[in-house]
Design a protein around this motif. Structure first.
Motif, PDB file in Angstrom:
ATOM      1  N   ARG A  19       6.190  -0.885   2.773  1.00 10.94           N
ATOM      2  CA  ARG A  19       6.419  -0.150   1.041  1.00 10.94           C
ATOM      3  C   ARG A  19       7.071  -0.964  -0.024  1.00 10.94           C
ATOM      4  NH1 ARG A  19       6.310   5.902   1.164  1.00 10.94           N
ATOM      5  NH2 ARG A  19       7.113   5.403   3.308  1.00 10.94           N
ATOM      6  N   PRO A  40       0.432  -1.391   0.109  1.00  5.92           N
ATOM      7  CA  PRO A  40       0.001  -0.349  -0.006  1.00  5.92           C
ATOM      8  C   PRO A  40       0.694   0.862  -0.081  1.00  5.92           C
ATOM      9  CG  PRO A  40      -0.194  -1.119   1.628  1.00  5.92           C
ATOM     10  CD  PRO A  40       0.899  -1.672   1.266  1.00  5.92           C
ATOM     11  N   PRO A  41       0.646   2.325  -0.783  1.00  7.30           N
ATOM     12  CA  PRO A  41       1.664   3.662  -1.037  1.00  7.30           C
ATOM     13  C   PRO A  41       1.857   4.317   0.648  1.00  7.30           C
ATOM     14  CG  PRO A  41      -0.701   3.759  -2.143  1.00  7.30           C
ATOM     15  CD  PRO A  41      -0.496   2.419  -1.452  1.00  7.30           C
ATOM     16  N   ASP A  42       0.341   4.264   1.021  1.00  2.00           N
ATOM     17  CA  ASP A  42       0.270   5.136   2.820  1.00  2.00           C
ATOM     18  C   ASP A  42       1.068   3.825   3.741  1.00  2.00           C
ATOM     19  OD1 ASP A  42      -1.026   3.072   2.325  1.00  2.00           O
ATOM     20  OD2 ASP A  42      -2.684   4.232   3.501  1.00  2.00           O
ATOM     21  N   ALA A  43       1.800   2.679   3.844  1.00  4.03           N
ATOM     22  CA  ALA A  43       2.439   1.834   4.747  1.00  4.03           C
ATOM     23  C   ALA A  43       3.795   2.252   4.912  1.00  4.03           C
ATOM     24  CB  ALA A  43       2.638   0.670   3.983  1.00  4.03           C
ATOM     25  N   PRO A  44       4.001   2.230   5.707  1.00  3.15           N
ATOM     26  CA  PRO A  44       5.282   2.622   6.484  1.00  3.15           C
ATOM     27  C   PRO A  44       6.851   2.193   5.033  1.00  3.15           C
ATOM     28  CG  PRO A  44       4.548   1.587   8.147  1.00  3.15           C
ATOM     29  CD  PRO A  44       3.709   1.496   6.691  1.00  3.15           C
TER      30      PRO A  44
END
Length: 192
Positions: free
Chosen positions: A85, A77-81
């Motif tokens: 990522r 996911p692009p919003d993962a740490p």
């Protein structure tokens, strides 16, 4: 699995050959040259989170920073740490001194096999724990096959290898290496 459970498992498996294979693969993991150069990848349906956590612990406890793994994800996911990522595109930069550790209990999908082959061609060392996939084993420099109905489960094999990777003083001496070579060359011993 705690250290007591690992010790009990090792005692039960002492005469089966599993410990030696786990040590060999663990030693191969230690050959990675730098932190982050140990790349772990699974199949799209089974990312190796558990082994990633164990290897991170082993790196910390043993002081072997090269065991610090990088988890490669199929669809991060692009919003993962940032450390969660890292996608499969990281394999395009894999090269000498880095190790790609593949875990595939089931048949490895073709896109994974293609990327493993590319990483091997660019100089990365390929290690694997698999369920008997011949294509994956053929691409690996070293691999352990875990039969479905065997003594050790797929999860158990991961625990053995991660524990072996963090063991102190596991590099065999010259005598031990020569003895192992002679055993492999001469075949099994037959008694009267």
């Amino acid at each position: 699995m705690d250290s007591g459970s690992v010790a009990l498992l090792r005692e039960l498996l002492a005469e089966t050959g599993w410990l030696e294979r786990a040590r060999e693969l663990g030693l191969a993991l230690r050959a990675t040259r730098s932190p982050g150069g140990l790349l772990l990848v699974g199949t799209p349906d089974d990312e190796p989170w558990h082994l990633t956590a164990h290897l991170a612990d082993e790196a910390r406890f043993s002081g072997l920073s090269q065991l610090t793994p990088t988890l490669l994800r199929w669809a991060p996911p692009p919003d993962a740490p940032p450390h969660l990522r890292v996608g499969l595109d990281r394999l395009e930069q894999a090269g000498r001194g880095e190790t790609l550790f593949v875990l595939a209990e089931q048949q490895a999908p073709v896109p994974l096999l293609e990327r493993v082959d590319d990483a091997r061609r660019t100089g990365a060392t390929i290690l694997a724990i698999g369920g008997g996939d011949r294509e994956l084993a053929g691409l690996a420099h070293d691999a352990i096959a875990v039969p479905r109905d065997g003594l050790v489960t797929f999860d158990g094999a991961q625990h053995l290898v991660s524990a072996a990777a963090g063991e102190a003083d596991q590099r065999p001496g010259l005598r031990e290496r020569l003895a192992r070579l002679l055993d492999k060359v001469s075949g099994p011993r037959l008694t009267d």
